[in-house]
Design a protein around this motif. Structure first.
Motif, short mmCIF file in Angstrom:
data_model
loop_
_atom_site.label_atom_id
_atom_site.label_comp_id
_atom_site.label_asym_id
_atom_site.label_seq_id
_atom_site.Cartn_x
_atom_site.Cartn_y
_atom_site.Cartn_z
N THR A 1 40.67 35.70 39.71
CA THR A 1 40.13 35.91 38.37
C THR A 1 41.25 35.90 37.34
N LYS A 2 40.88 35.70 36.08
CA LYS A 2 41.88 35.74 35.01
C LYS A 2 42.47 37.14 34.89
N GLY B 1 34.33 30.46 31.50
CA GLY B 1 35.69 30.93 31.74
C GLY B 1 35.81 32.44 31.71
N ASN C 1 45.17 37.32 37.44
CA ASN C 1 46.30 36.47 37.07
C ASN C 1 47.04 36.97 35.83
N ARG C 2 46.35 37.80 35.03
CA ARG C 2 46.95 38.28 33.78
C ARG C 2 47.21 39.79 33.80
N ILE D 1 36.66 36.17 32.33
CA ILE D 1 37.91 36.66 32.90
C ILE D 1 37.70 37.45 34.19
#
Length: 476
Positions: free
Chosen positions: A390-391, A215, A394-395, A217
């Motif tokens: 990617t995280k 997972g 998205n963040r 990032i």
């Protein structure tokens, strides 16, 4: 370029887009592989009765005029044109679509790949020549779309994963599931020209799995292919090698994100290599948290010569916050095991993680540089880039990031895209320059801070002294 198209079959043209720049000519030296994704897709289309022509603009760059001439030289008008693009080449892909549409005005164009899988609405708006987008895996979607174009069935709203135009509206169908039984996919077919190119470089390459249980990032693999690790059986892989006449190839390599996730499959694969007397050198990718004595012995006994591992940072706290789920202790242990078994560890690093500081980046640079200078480890480093999916992407609002560009052309792993309160764009440029130039000339420290990193350097130096291959230790 080879053309092996039968006029009696509907023609599909698949194009690998390329960002034409000063590095284009060197790309084939850095990444000497054919477009494996398009090749797997073309095999499925061929199996379903379509003729396929692949135009790879990375390995064979064409000018606009040459590209038009290549299209006009096709034996028939294509039923469909597919274009695959990375994020940094999406603008060029738009231009390719425009030229293709001017050449074949009645032929629909579909885009695929990681970028449009996440940015499909934006891409459809920015490129009027684009008729369709494919979200995620394309084998089943492409077959259904081609059947729709030929026979009117299935209807476009029923093709899962498809994005299409309906007048002025962009319609987004529900996402399609993933291929669960990977062995139903046909073997990748490489032309003699492709084989010749691979033979001169890295040998035959293949991808034997999809999905990522990790997972991290900074990676979009999980979002694109799912969290479940799906894989071809050992029997499929060994049969594929024989299908390609393994005796004519000097080396082969698995391009999977991690070839060694399933230990049972690996054991079977190694056993088959021995039973069939396939004693060619090969390479793969793995993770440091699965590398142990049993694994390295399996790889060594099967003539594996190099293993790529993602180290990403020289700082344990950064590794924790980027959700890599590894430690430096595991990194050091994996490198020792690989090199002591006469395998080269190929380590990748990333500079400028959202949680990096100047001190942590210096530790990363010290580790990467000293490993690279050891002679038995290869280090590569790039700048953290928030690719769509990617995280990090998205963040963005959750991290204290200052975005400096949404120009996709510079999303190339060598250009700073964002900064934080801990580092500037110039800091990232200096770090990148240090690794690629200054450390090659013997400069000991990056110079981002006044920190001497004495204890850390001692730890790395101890690691470097401990990673001599067995043959060198025995001869000492």
């Amino acid at each position: 370029m080879e053309v092996s198209v039968m006029n009696t079959k509907p023609l599909v043209v698949l194009i690998q887009a390329c960002k034409h720049s000063v590095i284009t000519d060197k790309y084939s030296e850095r990444y000497p592989y054919p477009p494996v994704g398009l090749i797997y897709l073309s095999n499925m289309l061929t199996l379903n009765g379509y003729a396929v022509e692949i135009i790879d603009l990375y390995l064979a760059p064409l000018s606009r005029a040459e590209f038009i001439d290549t299209l006009r030289a096709l034996p028939q008008s294509p039923l469909l044109i597919g274009i695959s693009s990375y994020t940094d080449s999406i603008q060029e892909a738009y231009k390719i679509a425009e030229v293709a549409k001017e050449t074949f005005t009645e032929t629909p164009i579909i885009f695929g790949g990681a970028h449009v899988s996440f940015m499909y609405c934006e891409s459809m708006e920015e490129c009027p020549a684009m008729d369709y987008c494919c979200r995620g895996e394309g084998e089943a979607l492409m077959v259904e779309l081609l059947e729709h174009l030929r026979f009117g069935f299935p209807q476009r709203p029923d093709i899962l994963g498809l994005v299409y135009r309906d007048g002025e509206m962009v319609m987004v169908n529900p996402q399609r599931g993933f291929v669960e039984n990977m062995d139903i996919l046909p073997f990748p077919y490489y032309t003699e020209l492709m084989k010749s190119g691979m033979q001169k470089q890295e040998g035959l390459v293949f991808v034997s799995s999809r999905g990522c249980p990790g997972g991290c990032i900074f990676c979009a693999s999980r979002a694109l292919s799912g969290s479940k690790y799906r894989f071809h059986s050992a029997e499929w892989i060994i049969s594929m090698l024989y299908y390609h006449d393994q005796t004519t190839l000097n080396i082969f390599g698995a391009l999977d994100d991690s070839f060694t996730v399933n230990r049972s499959r690996l054991k079977k694969f190694v056993a088959y290599l021995e039973q069939l007397n396939i004693h060619k050198p090969w390479s793969c990718k793995s993770r440091v948290d699965v590398i142990d004595e049993e694994l390295t012995e399996l790889l060594r006994s099967s003539h594996c010569k190099s293993v790529h591992i993602g180290v990403e940072s020289g700082d344990d706290e950064v590794l924790r916050t980027v959700e890599k789920h590894i430690t430096l202790k595991q990194v050091f242990n994996a490198i020792r095991l690989l090199t002591s078994n006469n395998m080269r560890a190929e380590c990748s690093f990333i500079l400028g993680h959202p949680t990096d500081t100047l001190e942590s980046m210096e530790r990363t640079l010290i580790l990467a540089a000293k490993l690279d200078q050891s002679g038995v480890v290869l280090s590569v480093a790039g700048i953290c880039t928030p690719f769509p999916g990617t995280k990090i992407w998205n963040r963005i609002d959750e991290y204290p990031l200052k975005m400096h560009s949404y120009n996709w052309r510079i999303y190339d792993l060598s250009t700073p895209i964002f900064t934080t309160d801990n580092f500037s764009q110039d800091d990232l440029r200096r770090a990148y320059f240090y690794f690629h130039y200054q450390c090659k000339t013997g400069q000991e420290l990056p110079g981002l801070t006044d920190c001497k990193h004495t204890e850390y350097i001692q730890q790395v130096d101890e690691l470097v002294r401990s990673i001599q291959p067995k043959s060198q230790k025995e001869g000492a």
